[in-house]
Design a protein around this motif. Structure first.
Motif, mmCIF file in Angstrom:
data_model
loop_
_atom_site.group_PDB
_atom_site.id
_atom_site.type_symbol
_atom_site.label_atom_id
_atom_site.label_comp_id
_atom_site.label_asym_id
_atom_site.label_seq_id
_atom_site.Cartn_x
_atom_site.Cartn_y
_atom_site.Cartn_z
ATOM 1 N N GLU A 63 0.892 -1.185 0.012
ATOM 2 C CA GLU A 63 0.039 -0.203 -0.113
ATOM 3 C C GLU A 63 0.700 1.254 -0.050
ATOM 4 O O GLU A 63 2.183 1.265 0.203
ATOM 5 C CB GLU A 63 -0.844 0.165 1.162
ATOM 6 N N PRO A 64 0.350 2.416 -0.548
ATOM 7 C CA PRO A 64 1.192 3.612 -0.475
ATOM 8 C C PRO A 64 2.025 4.056 0.928
ATOM 9 O O PRO A 64 2.706 4.795 0.872
ATOM 10 C CB PRO A 64 0.074 4.603 -1.193
ATOM 11 N N GLU A 65 1.367 3.699 2.046
ATOM 12 C CA GLU A 65 1.686 4.090 3.393
ATOM 13 C C GLU A 65 2.844 3.393 3.402
ATOM 14 O O GLU A 65 3.623 3.708 4.466
ATOM 15 C CB GLU A 65 0.797 3.484 4.096
ATOM 16 N N ILE A 66 3.661 2.437 2.652
ATOM 17 C CA ILE A 66 5.035 1.677 2.810
ATOM 18 C C ILE A 66 5.934 2.911 2.619
ATOM 19 O O ILE A 66 6.958 2.723 3.378
ATOM 20 C CB ILE A 66 5.200 0.680 1.633
ATOM 21 N N SER A 67 5.615 4.160 2.115
ATOM 22 C CA SER A 67 6.609 5.176 2.020
ATOM 23 C C SER A 67 7.156 5.669 3.181
ATOM 24 O O SER A 67 7.952 6.333 3.668
ATOM 25 C CB SER A 67 6.159 6.408 1.316
ATOM 26 N N GLN A 68 6.130 5.460 4.130
ATOM 27 C CA GLN A 68 6.385 5.930 5.799
ATOM 28 C C GLN A 68 7.584 5.395 6.233
ATOM 29 O O GLN A 68 7.976 5.598 7.532
ATOM 30 C CB GLN A 68 5.049 5.781 6.623
ATOM 31 N N MET A 69 8.172 4.103 5.662
ATOM 32 C CA MET A 69 9.223 3.517 6.392
ATOM 33 C C MET A 69 10.426 4.276 5.961
ATOM 34 O O MET A 69 11.536 4.175 6.955
ATOM 35 C CB MET A 69 9.482 2.063 5.498
#
Length: 290
Positions: free
Chosen positions: A214-220
């Motif tokens: 999901e796009p929230e992977i960028s929060q990593m």
């Protein structure tokens, strides 16, 4: 005791993601002296591209990994050539702002092409649990742990045995002096961005093998940045170690002190460490002569 060991092991697993992201931050800083705030978004983009490759009928894992790594190197070189190289010689603040703008562009591009809904990534290793005594790990978790170990060893040898590694450190210290000493600064920068994209590829692929995409992977990217600070902003292997430490600390804090403290445990640890070692656990102290 089993509860404690399970918390530690699950912390190490999530710490591998932090560690690989931190290595991506550190390699660029070591080569150019700048922080790439688009690291999480590059990881996200490569993860979605991995999903596209994995969706090809008959695609086995080894060819998938080869394709992902090849694409990541090309992507890293393209980003450096198109966005970073034109900024050589410009103030560091301007270069960092370029990476922030790049992060927004990549995130918007991914959402436009792949959408925002969580997507299940194919499981090439299956979903069967592999047991090591009292501990149990999924194949994707083992892949993440092995990947971090291999990357850490490779980077340790790279900076110990390679002249390019020494040139990276010289370029970071003083770009103009490095040019006068005959170092090809553009080449060093390109290599650093390519390596950073490789770290993003491994972290993105590891994330996909363990969780949904999901796009929230960028929060990593933001969650892995404290690991870079803890290990030392100019220490690539230190970033890997910092990721493991923060992953374990977060899990222990969440397991024993409450979930609300899980998110801040890593930052508390950073504050304590930086009060004693301002350059991180493995960072090199900068000495200025006046």
């Amino acid at each position: 005791m089993n509860y404690f060991m399970n918390l530690v092991m699950s912390g190490l697993v999530i710490g591998t993601l932090y560690g690989m992201v931190a290595m991506g931050f550190a390699i660029i800083y070591r080569a150019t002296g700048m922080v790439n705030f688009a690291q999480g978004e590059v990881m996200m983009l490569i993860a979605y591209m991995s999903y596209t490759f994995a969706s090809i009928p008959g695609m086995a894992f080894i060819p998938l990994l080869a394709c992902v790594l090849a694409v990541s190197v090309v992507l890293g070189l393209l980003i450096e050539w198109a966005f970073i190289r034109p900024m050589l010689g410009e103030p560091m603040f301007s270069r960092v702002m370029v990476t922030i703008g790049l992060a927004v562009v990549i995130r918007s591009f991914v959402i436009l092409i792949w959408g925002v809904e969580p997507t299940a990534f194919p499981r090439p290793f299956g979903n069967e649990v592999i047991r090591f005594g009292d501990m149990a790990l999924y194949p994707g978790q083992i892949f993440a742990l092995v990947s971090l170990a291999v990357l850490s060893l490779a980077m340790w040898l790279f900076f110990r045995r390679s002249r390019v590694g020494i040139a990276m450190r010289a370029t970071s210290n003083n770009e103009t002096t490095a040019l006068l000493m005959g170092i090809n600064v553009k080449r060093i920068s390109a290599i650093a961005w390519a390596l950073s994209a490789v770290f993003a590829a491994f972290s993105g692929l590891s994330f996909c093998l363990m969780f949904s995409l999901e796009p929230e992977i960028s929060q990593m990217g933001l969650r892995g940045f404290p690991a870079t600070i803890l290990g030392g902003l100019d220490s690539v292997v230190g970033g890997a170690f910092g990721g493991l430490v923060i992953g374990v600390m977060e899990n222990l804090a969440g397991g024993y002190l409450g979930r609300g403290l899980k998110e801040i445990a890593g930052f508390v640890l950073i504050i304590v460490v930086l009060m004693v070692k301002p350059y991180g656990l493995f960072g090199q102290r900068e000495i200025e002569r006046v």
